[in-house]
Scaffold this motif. Structure first.
Motif, PDB file in Angstrom:
ATOM      1  N   ALA A 222       0.824  -1.191   0.091  1.00 26.54           N
ATOM      2  CA  ALA A 222       0.082   0.147   0.129  1.00 26.54           C
ATOM      3  C   ALA A 222       0.842   1.363  -0.134  1.00 26.54           C
ATOM      4  O   ALA A 222       0.585   2.235  -0.713  1.00 26.54           O
ATOM      5  CB  ALA A 222      -0.948   0.016   1.148  1.00 26.54           C
ATOM      6  N   ALA A 223       2.140   1.321   0.622  1.00 24.75           N
ATOM      7  CA  ALA A 223       2.752   2.339   0.757  1.00 24.75           C
ATOM      8  C   ALA A 223       3.463   2.598  -0.671  1.00 24.75           C
ATOM      9  O   ALA A 223       3.671   3.864  -1.190  1.00 24.75           O
ATOM     10  CB  ALA A 223       4.010   2.268   1.599  1.00 24.75           C
ATOM     11  N   MET A 224       3.690   1.546  -1.267  1.00 25.38           N
ATOM     12  CA  MET A 224       4.317   1.774  -2.781  1.00 25.38           C
ATOM     13  C   MET A 224       3.089   2.247  -3.674  1.00 25.38           C
ATOM     14  O   MET A 224       3.305   3.113  -4.488  1.00 25.38           O
ATOM     15  CB  MET A 224       4.564   0.285  -3.219  1.00 25.38           C
ATOM     16  CG  MET A 224       5.297   0.056  -4.564  1.00 25.38           C
ATOM     17  SD  MET A 224       3.962   0.185  -5.818  1.00 25.38           S
ATOM     18  CE  MET A 224       3.482  -1.683  -5.677  1.00 25.38           C
ATOM     19  N   LEU A 225       1.892   1.675  -3.330  1.00 21.33           N
ATOM     20  CA  LEU A 225       0.652   2.176  -4.333  1.00 21.33           C
ATOM     21  C   LEU A 225       0.525   3.590  -4.066  1.00 21.33           C
ATOM     22  O   LEU A 225      -0.075   4.037  -5.127  1.00 21.33           O
ATOM     23  CB  LEU A 225      -0.567   1.273  -4.127  1.00 21.33           C
ATOM     24  CG  LEU A 225      -0.269  -0.197  -4.582  1.00 21.33           C
ATOM     25  CD1 LEU A 225      -1.385  -1.126  -4.137  1.00 21.33           C
ATOM     26  CD2 LEU A 225      -0.227  -0.384  -6.222  1.00 21.33           C
ATOM     27  N   ALA A 226       0.495   3.968  -2.956  1.00 22.59           N
ATOM     28  CA  ALA A 226       0.254   5.288  -2.776  1.00 22.59           C
ATOM     29  C   ALA A 226       1.009   6.366  -3.556  1.00 22.59           C
ATOM     30  O   ALA A 226       0.509   7.474  -3.944  1.00 22.59           O
ATOM     31  CB  ALA A 226       0.577   5.774  -1.035  1.00 22.59           C
ATOM     32  N   GLU A 227       2.153   6.134  -3.928  1.00 22.36           N
ATOM     33  CA  GLU A 227       3.193   6.975  -4.827  1.00 22.36           C
ATOM     34  C   GLU A 227       2.675   6.675  -6.109  1.00 22.36           C
ATOM     35  O   GLU A 227       2.753   7.368  -7.022  1.00 22.36           O
ATOM     36  CB  GLU A 227       4.550   6.451  -4.551  1.00 22.36           C
ATOM     37  CG  GLU A 227       4.928   6.600  -3.284  1.00 22.36           C
ATOM     38  CD  GLU A 227       5.136   7.895  -2.613  1.00 22.36           C
ATOM     39  OE1 GLU A 227       5.428   8.686  -3.592  1.00 22.36           O
ATOM     40  OE2 GLU A 227       4.735   8.229  -1.510  1.00 22.36           O
ATOM     41  N   ARG A 228       2.277   5.341  -6.565  1.00 22.07           N
ATOM     42  CA  ARG A 228       2.118   5.106  -8.141  1.00 22.07           C
ATOM     43  C   ARG A 228       0.636   5.049  -8.645  1.00 22.07           C
ATOM     44  O   ARG A 228       0.270   5.352  -9.647  1.00 22.07           O
ATOM     45  CB  ARG A 228       2.509   3.629  -8.284  1.00 22.07           C
ATOM     46  CG  ARG A 228       4.232   3.398  -7.911  1.00 22.07           C
ATOM     47  CD  ARG A 228       4.843   3.745  -9.142  1.00 22.07           C
ATOM     48  NE  ARG A 228       4.575   3.245 -10.140  1.00 22.07           N
ATOM     49  CZ  ARG A 228       5.421   2.062 -10.564  1.00 22.07           C
ATOM     50  NH1 ARG A 228       6.322   1.788  -9.915  1.00 22.07           N
ATOM     51  NH2 ARG A 228       5.182   1.571 -11.935  1.00 22.07           N
ATOM     52  N   MET A 229      -0.461   4.801  -7.813  1.00 21.74           N
ATOM     53  CA  MET A 229      -1.725   4.497  -8.036  1.00 21.74           C
ATOM     54  C   MET A 229      -2.703   4.829  -7.029  1.00 21.74           C
ATOM     55  O   MET A 229      -3.149   4.023  -6.233  1.00 21.74           O
ATOM     56  CB  MET A 229      -1.895   3.143  -8.603  1.00 21.74           C
ATOM     57  CG  MET A 229      -3.228   2.789  -9.001  1.00 21.74           C
ATOM     58  SD  MET A 229      -3.234   1.059  -9.438  1.00 21.74           S
ATOM     59  CE  MET A 229      -2.341   1.089 -11.040  1.00 21.74           C
TER      60      MET A 229
END
Ligand code: AMP
Ligand code: MG
Length: 348
Positions: A192-199
């Motif tokens: 989720a931490a990664m997705l917050a940046e990407r999508m």
């Protein structure tokens, strides 16, 4: 195979409630979805809004890589070359301080602190592996004497974690760790931490461990996530929310039957038997690791205790399916449950 099928069913049932028709003129982003099957013994699905298929596919690939990474580290059953994972620690930590992946050290420190005051104990591996073995064979219930003997080796204080050195040592050679109650949720929160940046508009569903972020870009204010009926293929209710995790623990997720009695996978450390307090509990809170730990913890308490526990925790809500077929939910769910009149269009 049976386990995988059950997990697939659970996952597909905790599906996204049908979308309300979108206004195409105001939608620069498109909705995409994709899934993969190679982490945490379950199907992981990503639904998200992106500018193009290519952009979505790149984010899906990154999601898969991260989930696979955490799967390998938290896997207690398999070795991977060059990975000092849970399996490695369980094999060697009784012999002396054993190097462990930093992510494993981080999760162990976190869970050691946060499982306090609950009946979740990740050092219960010796007992849980007996249940795992008998569940796999599927014919008998484990002898009580064997469970009692194993339960003498479940003290988390015997797990010595050295953060600076990056090692784990078991003071009790019969002890082993089982991270099944927390690992998937913990991994989902990292994704989720990664997705917050990407999508920033997505739903990630790892075998029923759901994390959603941002508002759907199709006119709805909130995502709709259904809560599975423990007795069937339908749902009990729908939650409308965003930027939250939704995790359920229940007796229908992994079990076997002996003489018509169901023996499921969440073990009460007091009785050493599957907990019988309720059918399922669904936790809603922002952090998926916390939601996963809490769902197992709440499942291991009588309803009243479980309810009081939730009421005392800020930012945590829960929905209980009780043994008599009735449901209960915490006050904060009133504004987000379908049965209480909420819809995907509401802002709050
Ligand atoms: P969950 O589905 O998140 O509630 O987690 C269930 C999993 O947690 C089981 O499959 C076991 O691996 C593990 N587990 C079962 N009982 C306990 C317990 N009392 N403490 C810690 N882990 C447990
Ligand atoms: Mg859990």
């Amino acid at each position: 195979m049976k386990k995988l099928c059950l997990l697939l069913c659970a996952c597909l049932l905790l599906c996204v409630y049908p979308a309300i028709a979108a206004d195409p003129t105001s939608q620069p982003l498109q909705k995409f979805s994709g899934s993969f099957y190679d982490s945490f013994d379950t199907i992981t699905q990503l639904i998200g809004f992106a500018a193009s298929q290519k952009e979505f596919d790149a984010t899906l690939a990154e999601t898969r890589t991260l989930m696979r990474h955490y799967h390998q580290i938290f896997d207690g059953y398999n070795a991977y070359a060059g990975v000092n994972n849970l399996w490695f620690v369980n094999c060697y930590a009784a012999q002396g301080p054993t190097p462990a992946e930093p992510e494993l050290i981080e999760l162990l420190l976190w869970v050691k602190e946060n499982q306090k005051d609950t009946r979740v104990n990740v050092a219960l591996g010796a007992v849980l592996s007996v249940w795992h073995e008998y569940r796999t064979t599927g014919e008998e219930v484990p002898p009580v004497e064997l469970l009692r003997e194993k339960s003498l080796h479940v003290d988390m204080d015997d797990v010595i974690i050295n953060e600076e050195e990056g090692t784990v040592y078991f003071r009790d050679p019969e002890l082993s760790l089982d991270l099944g109650a927390v690992a998937k949720g913990y991994a989902v929160e990292k994704v989720a931490a990664m997705l917050a940046e990407r999508m920033p508009s997505y739903i990630l569903n790892a075998g029923g461990n759901v994390r959603c972020g941002g508002q759907p870009q199709d006119g709805r204010a909130r995502w709709g996530i259904s809560i599975q009926n423990p007795d069937g293929n339908d749902y009990l209710d729908v939650l409308y929310l965003t930027d939250q995790s939704i995790v359920t623990s229940g007796d229908y997720q992994r079990y076997y039957e002996v003489d018509g009695v169901r023996y499921h996978h969440i073990i009460d450390p007091d009785t050493l038997m599957p907990a019988r307090f309720m059918r399922s509990v669904t936790v809603v809170t922002r952090d998926s690791g916390w939601a996963d730990l809490l769902s197992t913890a709440l499942y291991l308490m009588p309803y009243e205790e479980s309810r009081a526990f939730v009421d005392a925790l800020p930012g945590v809500e829960a929905f209980w399916a009780l043994n008599d077929g009735t449901i209960q939910y915490s006050d904060g769910l009133k504004t987000i449950l379908l049965s209480a009149g909420a819809s995907a269009r509401d802002e709050n």
